[in-house]
Design a protein around this motif. Structure first.
Motif, short mmCIF file in Angstrom:
data_model
loop_
_atom_site.label_atom_id
_atom_site.label_comp_id
_atom_site.label_asym_id
_atom_site.label_seq_id
_atom_site.Cartn_x
_atom_site.Cartn_y
_atom_site.Cartn_z
N THR A 22 0.85 -1.18 0.00
CA THR A 22 0.00 0.00 0.00
C THR A 22 0.89 1.23 0.00
O THR A 22 1.83 1.33 0.78
N VAL A 23 0.58 2.18 -0.89
CA VAL A 23 1.33 3.44 -0.98
C VAL A 23 0.43 4.53 -0.43
O VAL A 23 -0.68 4.75 -0.92
N THR A 24 0.90 5.23 0.60
CA THR A 24 0.13 6.27 1.25
C THR A 24 0.69 7.63 0.88
O THR A 24 1.87 7.90 1.08
N VAL A 25 -0.16 8.48 0.32
CA VAL A 25 0.28 9.82 -0.09
C VAL A 25 -0.07 10.87 0.95
O VAL A 25 0.47 11.98 0.91
N GLY A 26 -0.95 10.57 1.86
CA GLY A 26 -1.33 11.52 2.90
C GLY A 26 -2.62 11.09 3.56
O GLY A 26 -3.22 10.09 3.19
N VAL A 54 6.11 9.65 -0.28
CA VAL A 54 5.02 8.72 -0.01
C VAL A 54 5.58 7.59 0.83
O VAL A 54 6.78 7.36 0.87
N GLU A 55 4.70 6.88 1.52
CA GLU A 55 5.13 5.78 2.37
C GLU A 55 4.56 4.47 1.85
O GLU A 55 3.41 4.41 1.41
N LEU A 56 5.38 3.43 1.86
CA LEU A 56 4.98 2.10 1.40
C LEU A 56 4.83 1.18 2.60
O LEU A 56 5.72 1.12 3.45
N TYR A 57 3.70 0.50 2.66
CA TYR A 57 3.39 -0.39 3.77
C TYR A 57 3.06 -1.78 3.27
O TYR A 57 2.48 -1.95 2.20
N ILE A 58 3.44 -2.77 4.06
CA ILE A 58 2.91 -4.12 3.94
C ILE A 58 2.16 -4.34 5.24
O ILE A 58 2.76 -4.32 6.32
N GLY A 59 0.84 -4.47 5.13
CA GLY A 59 0.01 -4.48 6.34
C GLY A 59 0.15 -3.14 7.02
O GLY A 59 0.01 -2.10 6.39
N ALA A 64 9.18 1.30 3.35
CA ALA A 64 10.01 2.18 2.52
C ALA A 64 9.31 3.53 2.35
O ALA A 64 8.12 3.68 2.64
N ARG A 65 10.08 4.49 1.87
CA ARG A 65 9.56 5.80 1.45
C ARG A 65 10.06 6.06 0.04
O ARG A 65 11.09 5.53 -0.38
N GLY A 66 9.34 6.90 -0.67
CA GLY A 66 9.77 7.20 -2.02
C GLY A 66 9.04 8.41 -2.58
O GLY A 66 8.31 9.10 -1.87
N GLU A 67 9.26 8.63 -3.87
CA GLU A 67 8.61 9.75 -4.53
C GLU A 67 7.82 9.24 -5.73
O GLU A 67 8.26 8.32 -6.43
N LEU A 68 6.65 9.84 -5.94
CA LEU A 68 5.83 9.44 -7.07
C LEU A 68 6.45 9.95 -8.36
O LEU A 68 7.03 11.03 -8.41
N GLN A 69 6.31 9.15 -9.39
CA GLN A 69 6.75 9.55 -10.72
C GLN A 69 5.92 8.79 -11.74
O GLN A 69 5.19 7.88 -11.40
N GLU A 70 6.04 9.19 -12.98
CA GLU A 70 5.34 8.49 -14.05
C GLU A 70 6.18 7.27 -14.43
O GLU A 70 7.40 7.37 -14.60
N ALA A 71 5.52 6.12 -14.56
CA ALA A 71 6.21 4.88 -14.90
C ALA A 71 6.75 4.95 -16.32
O ALA A 71 6.05 5.36 -17.24
N VAL A 81 6.61 4.44 -8.04
CA VAL A 81 7.28 5.02 -6.89
C VAL A 81 8.77 4.74 -7.01
O VAL A 81 9.18 3.59 -7.18
N ARG A 82 9.58 5.79 -6.94
CA ARG A 82 11.04 5.64 -6.89
C ARG A 82 11.41 5.63 -5.41
O ARG A 82 11.16 6.58 -4.68
N LEU A 83 11.98 4.51 -4.94
CA LEU A 83 12.31 4.36 -3.52
C LEU A 83 13.50 5.24 -3.16
O LEU A 83 14.50 5.27 -3.87
#
Length: 94
Positions: A22-26, A54-59, A64-71, A81-83
């Motif tokens: 799960t990627v959380t943006v806010g 952004v923050e990445l969660y498992i459960g 991890a944290r990263g920044e959003l970008q276009e794939a 997400v670029r970690l």
């Protein structure tokens, strides 16, 4: 010559099990009355800015944290997400 431990890890049966990240943006904290009044095209402000990581969660575990970008190489507008930080041990990203 291949390292036997690396070869064993590549064929481990758990490596082929998909997992949801799960990627959380806010977050938003509206009052219930305000939430009930939201309709199509309403804007719900978040507690973060576009440039915030952004923050990445498992459960419920932050991994991890990263920044959003276009794939790259995907459909236009596809997010990725670029970690920038990765947790290696428990408590790394508190």
């Amino acid at each position: 010559m291949d390292n036997p431990a690396e070869t064993a890890n590549k064929t481990h049966p758990l490596h082929n099990i998909p997992i949801e990240v799960t990627v959380t943006v806010g977050k938003a904290r509206p009052l219930v009355r305000d939430l009930l009044q939201l309709g199509e095209n309403a804007v719900l402000p978040l507690d973060s800015k576009i440039e915030d990581p952004v923050e990445l969660y498992i459960g419920d575990r932050l991994i991890a944290r990263g920044e959003l970008q276009e794939a790259e190489g995907a459909e236009p507008g596809q997010l990725a997400v670029r970690l920038t930080e990765v947790a290696h041990d428990k408590g790394d990203l508190s």
